[in-house]
Structure formats: C-alpha cells, structure tokens
Scaffold this active site. Structure first.
Site, mmCIF file in Angstrom:
data_model
loop_
_atom_site.group_PDB
_atom_site.id
_atom_site.type_symbol
_atom_site.label_atom_id
_atom_site.label_comp_id
_atom_site.label_asym_id
_atom_site.label_seq_id
_atom_site.Cartn_x
_atom_site.Cartn_y
_atom_site.Cartn_z
ATOM 1 N N LYS A 267 0.843 -1.205 0.000
ATOM 2 C CA LYS A 267 0.000 0.000 0.000
ATOM 3 C C LYS A 267 0.876 1.252 0.000
ATOM 4 O O LYS A 267 0.646 2.178 -0.771
ATOM 5 C CB LYS A 267 -0.901 0.016 1.224
ATOM 6 C CG LYS A 267 -1.523 1.374 1.532
ATOM 7 C CD LYS A 267 -2.423 1.374 2.736
ATOM 8 C CE LYS A 267 -1.716 1.697 4.011
ATOM 9 N NZ LYS A 267 -1.441 3.113 4.247
ATOM 10 N N ASN A 268 1.901 1.251 0.849
ATOM 11 C CA ASN A 268 2.694 2.476 1.039
ATOM 12 C C ASN A 268 3.715 2.694 -0.058
ATOM 13 O O ASN A 268 4.474 3.659 -0.019
ATOM 14 C CB ASN A 268 3.350 2.458 2.420
ATOM 15 C CG ASN A 268 2.301 2.562 3.517
ATOM 16 O OD1 ASN A 268 1.139 2.885 3.237
ATOM 17 N ND2 ASN A 268 2.684 2.250 4.734
ATOM 18 N N CYS B 16 -5.423 12.126 12.198
ATOM 19 C CA CYS B 16 -6.030 10.814 11.966
ATOM 20 C C CYS B 16 -6.065 10.088 13.295
ATOM 21 O O CYS B 16 -5.748 10.619 14.340
ATOM 22 C CB CYS B 16 -5.245 10.042 10.918
ATOM 23 S SG CYS B 16 -3.740 9.361 11.576
ATOM 24 N N ARG C 200 -1.383 14.783 12.194
ATOM 25 C CA ARG C 200 -0.524 14.417 11.059
ATOM 26 C C ARG C 200 -0.025 15.714 10.414
ATOM 27 O O ARG C 200 -0.507 16.142 9.383
ATOM 28 C CB ARG C 200 -1.293 13.565 10.043
ATOM 29 C CG ARG C 200 -1.769 12.229 10.561
ATOM 30 C CD ARG C 200 -0.668 11.269 10.947
ATOM 31 N NE ARG C 200 0.002 10.629 9.847
ATOM 32 C CZ ARG C 200 -0.405 9.509 9.257
ATOM 33 N NH1 ARG C 200 -1.532 8.947 9.663
ATOM 34 N NH2 ARG C 200 0.274 8.954 8.276
ATOM 35 N N ASP D 253 4.310 20.078 8.089
ATOM 36 C CA ASP D 253 5.299 21.164 8.069
ATOM 37 C C ASP D 253 6.568 20.787 7.304
ATOM 38 O O ASP D 253 7.119 21.609 6.555
ATOM 39 C CB ASP D 253 5.632 21.602 9.494
ATOM 40 C CG ASP D 253 6.085 20.432 10.367
ATOM 41 O OD1 ASP D 253 5.399 19.394 10.371
ATOM 42 O OD2 ASP D 253 7.149 20.520 10.988
ATOM 43 N N ASP E 136 4.246 0.500 11.992
ATOM 44 C CA ASP E 136 3.028 -0.150 11.493
ATOM 45 C C ASP E 136 2.924 -1.611 11.937
ATOM 46 O O ASP E 136 1.838 -2.183 11.912
ATOM 47 C CB ASP E 136 2.977 -0.091 9.963
ATOM 48 C CG ASP E 136 2.909 1.339 9.458
ATOM 49 O OD1 ASP E 136 3.214 1.559 8.279
ATOM 50 O OD2 ASP E 136 2.578 2.235 10.263
ATOM 51 N N ARG F 48 -8.743 -0.200 4.285
ATOM 52 C CA ARG F 48 -7.844 0.802 3.692
ATOM 53 C C ARG F 48 -6.513 0.167 3.293
ATOM 54 O O ARG F 48 -5.880 0.602 2.337
ATOM 55 C CB ARG F 48 -7.585 1.942 4.690
ATOM 56 C CG ARG F 48 -8.743 2.888 4.912
ATOM 57 C CD ARG F 48 -8.308 4.066 5.760
ATOM 58 N NE ARG F 48 -7.004 4.519 5.330
ATOM 59 C CZ ARG F 48 -6.008 4.832 6.175
ATOM 60 N NH1 ARG F 48 -6.201 4.750 7.483
ATOM 61 N NH2 ARG F 48 -4.842 5.245 5.720
HETATM 62 C C1 EPZ Z 1 4.020 6.827 6.153
HETATM 63 O O1 EPZ Z 1 3.213 7.844 6.724
HETATM 64 C C2 EPZ Z 1 3.121 5.607 6.037
HETATM 65 N N1 EPZ Z 1 2.001 5.913 5.161
HETATM 66 C C3 EPZ Z 1 2.609 5.217 7.430
HETATM 67 O O2 EPZ Z 1 1.834 4.032 7.284
HETATM 68 C C4 EPZ Z 1 3.815 4.905 8.314
HETATM 69 O O3 EPZ Z 1 3.359 4.603 9.616
HETATM 70 C C5 EPZ Z 1 4.749 6.129 8.356
HETATM 71 O O4 EPZ Z 1 5.124 6.500 7.003
HETATM 72 C C6 EPZ Z 1 6.009 5.852 9.145
HETATM 73 O O5 EPZ Z 1 6.687 4.785 8.596
HETATM 74 C C7 EPZ Z 1 2.199 5.900 3.823
HETATM 75 O O6 EPZ Z 1 3.296 5.679 3.349
HETATM 76 C C8 EPZ Z 1 1.002 6.163 2.979
HETATM 77 P P1 EPZ Z 1 5.947 10.178 8.374
HETATM 78 P P2 EPZ Z 1 3.760 9.360 6.789
HETATM 79 O O7 EPZ Z 1 5.862 11.446 7.623
HETATM 80 O O8 EPZ Z 1 4.549 9.677 5.585
HETATM 81 C C9 EPZ Z 1 5.731 13.390 11.846
HETATM 82 C C10 EPZ Z 1 0.012 2.618 7.635
HETATM 83 O O9 EPZ Z 1 -0.499 2.100 8.645
HETATM 84 N N2 EPZ Z 1 5.692 14.398 10.784
HETATM 85 O O10 EPZ Z 1 7.194 9.353 8.274
HETATM 86 O O11 EPZ Z 1 2.620 10.242 7.136
HETATM 87 C C11 EPZ Z 1 4.416 12.622 11.939
HETATM 88 O O12 EPZ Z 1 3.480 13.339 12.727
HETATM 89 C C12 EPZ Z 1 0.437 4.068 7.664
HETATM 90 O O13 EPZ Z 1 0.223 2.023 6.538
HETATM 91 C C13 EPZ Z 1 5.818 15.746 11.119
HETATM 92 O O14 EPZ Z 1 5.959 16.106 12.281
HETATM 93 O O15 EPZ Z 1 4.726 9.246 8.042
HETATM 94 C C14 EPZ Z 1 4.805 11.322 12.584
HETATM 95 O O16 EPZ Z 1 4.857 11.493 13.983
HETATM 96 C C15 EPZ Z 1 0.201 4.709 9.029
HETATM 97 N N3 EPZ Z 1 5.754 16.676 10.130
HETATM 98 C C16 EPZ Z 1 6.221 11.086 12.068
HETATM 99 O O17 EPZ Z 1 6.672 12.358 11.549
HETATM 100 C C17 EPZ Z 1 5.595 16.330 8.810
HETATM 101 O O18 EPZ Z 1 5.556 17.223 7.930
HETATM 102 C C18 EPZ Z 1 6.298 10.042 10.968
HETATM 103 O O19 EPZ Z 1 5.581 10.533 9.904
HETATM 104 C C19 EPZ Z 1 5.462 14.955 8.489
HETATM 105 C C20 EPZ Z 1 5.520 14.010 9.494
#
Ligand code: EPZ
Length: 419
Positions: free
Chosen positions: A22-23, A116, A121, A124, A305, A397
């Site tokens: 998916k990701n 979410c 989420r 920034d 995950d 999803r």
């Molecule tokens: C991706 O989400 C995955 N989703 C998530 O999978 C996965 O848990 C996550 O990466 C971490 O591996 C997809 O790829 C579609 P991040 P993403 O940006 O990109 C903070 C699942 O169950 N952050 O690495 O949103 C954020 O709040 C889903 O398949 C900021 O602070 O994850 C979080 O605490 C859930 N500012 C951390 O970083 C930003 O601009 C990790 O987020 C972006 C993120």
C-alpha cells in the site's frame, strides 16, 4: 454495518501470497502524474486507499482503469491542480499528491489532511521542503495553496526522516532546474520502489535507501510499467497471526530482507522463522515467550506499522514485553479493545507493558485505525468463542481481503452485515 465475526481457536496452516505494498503503490500513483504518458502498475492491491487515489487522479484529468491486479493510468492530459476536501479526507496520505501536482502544474491547491486516528498528522516538513525548492505557499484555514513559477534544485534537509516528506520532495525535485539533494531522507523500502519507478520513466534519482537522495530535474514523458514491491507490513501481520495461533504458515511473494525487524521479534518469541528468496515460513508451534523491548524507529528500525500486530502476538506469550512507540503520538488505541478480550496491558505515554495471559475471551470490539484493527482480528483468532469486530472500513484501507486470506489459512472468520 459490516463486521468481521471470528470464532477463535483455529491454528493457521498453509501458504498465502502477500499483497503489493500500500505504502508503495500510493506514492507511485501520485508520481504517475510526472509520466505525461501511460503507466501500468502491477501487483496493485485492492484497497479503499487505492480507490481514493484513483478518484483523485481521475479528478485531475487522468484516465484510470483497473484490470485485475493492475492499474493503468494515462496522465497525458492533466486538466486540474486542485484536490477537493471530500477527496482529501477519504485518504489520510493524500498529501502525497502535493509534490507531483506542483511539479506537473506549477501550482497545487488542497486541504490540510486532517489529524487521523494515530494523532496529529502535520505536514510542516512537506511544506518547508517545497518552499526550499521555490514554492510560495499560503495556508488559509484548512487549505494549502502552492505556486511555483520556477522550481530550482537545492539541498533540502529534513528535520525528521519523514516518509511522506521524502517522497513529496523527490516528486517535486524531478521537475526542478538543476540537482536537488535530500539529506536525512527516509530509508524505507517504499522510497526505493518510488526511485525505481522514476528511473524507469527516465528521471535521474539516486540514493534511495540511504539518508541522501540526489534528484536531477528533467523534462520526461513516456509510457512504462512497474510492479510494486511486496507489502512488508501485511506480511508481518500474517506472520504475527500464525504466531498468535501457534500455527505453521509460508508466505510467498515477499522480500524477506524487508521483514527483518518483525521476523527477529517473532524468532525472539520462540517461533522458528526461515526464509527463501521470495518466501518466509514461520512455525510457531512451540511455547511463546516475552521478548526484549519493541522500540519503533524509522527504517531499518522496528516499523511502527508492525507494532499493533506484534503486540497481538504477545498477548499470550509468557512474561512481559515492553513497547515504546516513538513515531506516532496516539498509536495505542487498540490496547483498550484488546483489554476487552482479557489482555493485560498497561500504557503510559509512549510505553505499553504487555503481560501474557492464559486465556482471552471473545467480545465485541471496535477497530480504531488500520493496523490497530488488524491487531484486533489477530487477538480474536486466539480468543475463546466469538469476537465481533466493527469499524472494519479502517482495515479495508490497507489489507486486500484480510478475512479471505486468513480463512484460506484455516481461520474461522467471516464478513457479515449487522443491523
Ligand atoms: C508513512 O506515513 C506511512 N504511510 C505510514 O503508514 C507509516 O506509519 C509512516 O510513514 C512511518 O513509517 C504511507 O506511506 C502512505 P511520516 P507518513 O511522515 O509519511 C511526523 C500505515 O499504517 N511528521 O514518516 O505520514 C508525523 O506526525 C500508515 O500504513 C511531522 O511532524 O509518516 C509522525 O509522527 C500509518 N511533520 C512522524 O513524523 C511532517 O511534515 C512520521 O511521519 C510529516 C511528518
């Protein structure tokens, strides 16, 4: 309302093929906007998030069709650069379209993805990266407007190795003048898959899987095909399901190297794990014991995950396992539902202490999020009697027919509609 009804106690046995990731498929679908031609994506899972991405691409003017396990996207003529709120809200990760739409159209308008089930989420890091590459961004209430008369390659350092921010920066950078270097980039296998898709199109992207990714802007258009890597989190979920039931299963169509953190944890519990070139087998017929602390980190650390499914496998392991969830603020919502089945879990902030119990008993539970919902299905496989799981739209999803796959391995699980 649709629910899963599970009658626990069956031992899982047999072989199953794991879905495409998916990701990986979601950012590649966004990236297809930069093909300016036809992309055929193979090994595409049937997920509601993929359906949501198809709606967004269609709204933007692409021709999209699904044929069996493939999706065909023709991005020759993109006619819009806005994604309406109702489409943004259907998929948490729709912000992944930001970089590609900005790169293709020179502007992008979309609503802030809401918080979410896992907590806020923020985006920034995404917006900061777009600004470095030349975008002017205004935020008005819940909407984001980006414009870039000209995108220029730069060095972009990410304060945190965000998966989505890395992907958005890569997709914006392919249309920049000159080279972009992304430092502190995420290293997940899905980043490598995105790079390999972009390279097939003719873009110069290197370094995925390391903290530094280099992208050279280019003007590319063309047709290509790409097969998505296996879903390492779905694979970890099925392995954990076998561990929950003392089962013995083989998963095919996997990349064992992507599963190391999860298979190490399961081996530590006393499961016998062995791997082939594209398969992994787990024999969990022995006693399961508690393991060293599970601390979630960016890849190659333990994946956030996989935390809920592996927690399910600990619910009847002998002893206490400590979990530390470092990635998301609110990723223990499944624990309250697990306790309704009789689990012994204590949570305090980012820490959860799971002590194995002798018996779990079936009860009605509610899925709160994608991976938490899957972990409740796994707990129900162990519980005595019937467990009814609602909120399964969350599970749809990210899992391609979870119930069907588990049933094929011997689980007594059905999808039914209740009043
Ligand atoms: C991706 O989400 C995955 N989703 C998530 O999978 C996965 O848990 C996550 O990466 C971490 O591996 C997809 O790829 C579609 P991040 P993403 O940006 O990109 C903070 C699942 O169950 N952050 O690495 O949103 C954020 O709040 C889903 O398949 C900021 O602070 O994850 C979080 O605490 C859930 N500012 C951390 O970083 C930003 O601009 C990790 O987020 C972006 C993120």
């Amino acid at each position: 309302m649709e629910i899963f009804r599970v009658n626990g106690g069956n031992r899982l046995e047999g072989s199953a093929r794991v879905q495409g990731a998916k990701n990986s498929v979601l950012p590649i679908m966004a990236a297809s906007l930069l093909a300016r031609g036809t992309t055929v994506i193979h090994n595409c899972p049937r997920l509601s998030d993929v359906d949501a991405a198809i709606k967004i691409l269609t709204h933007l003017g692409c021709g999209v069709a699904r044929e069996g396990g493939s999706v065909i996207i023709n991005s020759s003529s993109v006619t819009r650069h806005d994604i309406p709120h109702e489409l943004m809200r259907e998929m948490r990760s729709s912000v992944i379209f930001l970089g590609a739409v900005l790169a293709r159209c020179g502007e992008a308008v979309m609503s802030m993805p809401g918080g979410c089930e896992l907590g806020p989420r923020p985006v920034d890091l995404h917006l900061d990266a777009m600004r470095v590459l030349g975008a002017e961004i205004t935020q008005d209430g819940g909407s984001i407007s980006c414009r870039a008369a000209r995108l220029k390659g730069r060095r972009v350092n990410l304060d945190f190795p965000s998966v989505g921010a890395t992907e958005n920066t890569m997709l914006c950078a392919v249309c920049c003048d000159g080279a972009t270097v992304i430092t502190n980039a995420a290293r997940e296998p899905e980043i490598w898959d995105l790079q390999s898709y972009l390279a097939r199109l003719g873009y110069q992207v290197h370094g995925a899987g390391t903290p530094a990714i280099t992208v050279r802007g280019a003007d590319v258009s063309g047709d290509t095909e790409h097969s998505v890597i296996p879903d390492r989190i779905a694979a970890a979920t099925y392995l954990a399901a076998a561990a929950c039931t003392g089962g013995d299963i083989e998963l095919t169509g996997v990349t064992p190297g992507h599963l190391a953190a999860a298979t190490d944890a399961l081996s530590g519990m006393g499961c016998r794990v062995s791997g082939g070139h594209d398969s992994v087998r787990i024999d969990a017929s022995g006693l399961r014991r508690a393991i060293r602390p599970i601390v979630t980190r960016p890849y190659p650390g333990f994946p956030t995950d996989a935390q809920p499914p592996i927690m399910a496998a600990c619910l009847q392991a002998e002893g206490t396992t400590v979990f530390v969830e470092n990635i998301f603020e609110n990723r223990y919502r499944h624990t309250d539902e697990m306790k309704r089945l009789g689990a012994d879990i204590r949570t305090e902030g980012r820490v959860a202490m799971v002590t194995g119990v002798k018996r779990l008993r079936g009860a009605p539970v509610v899925s709160t999020d994608l991976r938490g919902g899957a972990s409740l299905v796994l707990a129900a496989l162990m519980a005595e009697g019937v467990t009814e799981i609602s909120g399964i739209r969350h599970i749809d999803r990210g899992y391609d027919d979870l119930a069907g796959a588990l049933r094929s391995l011997g689980a007594d699980i059905s999808r039914t509609v209740t009043a």
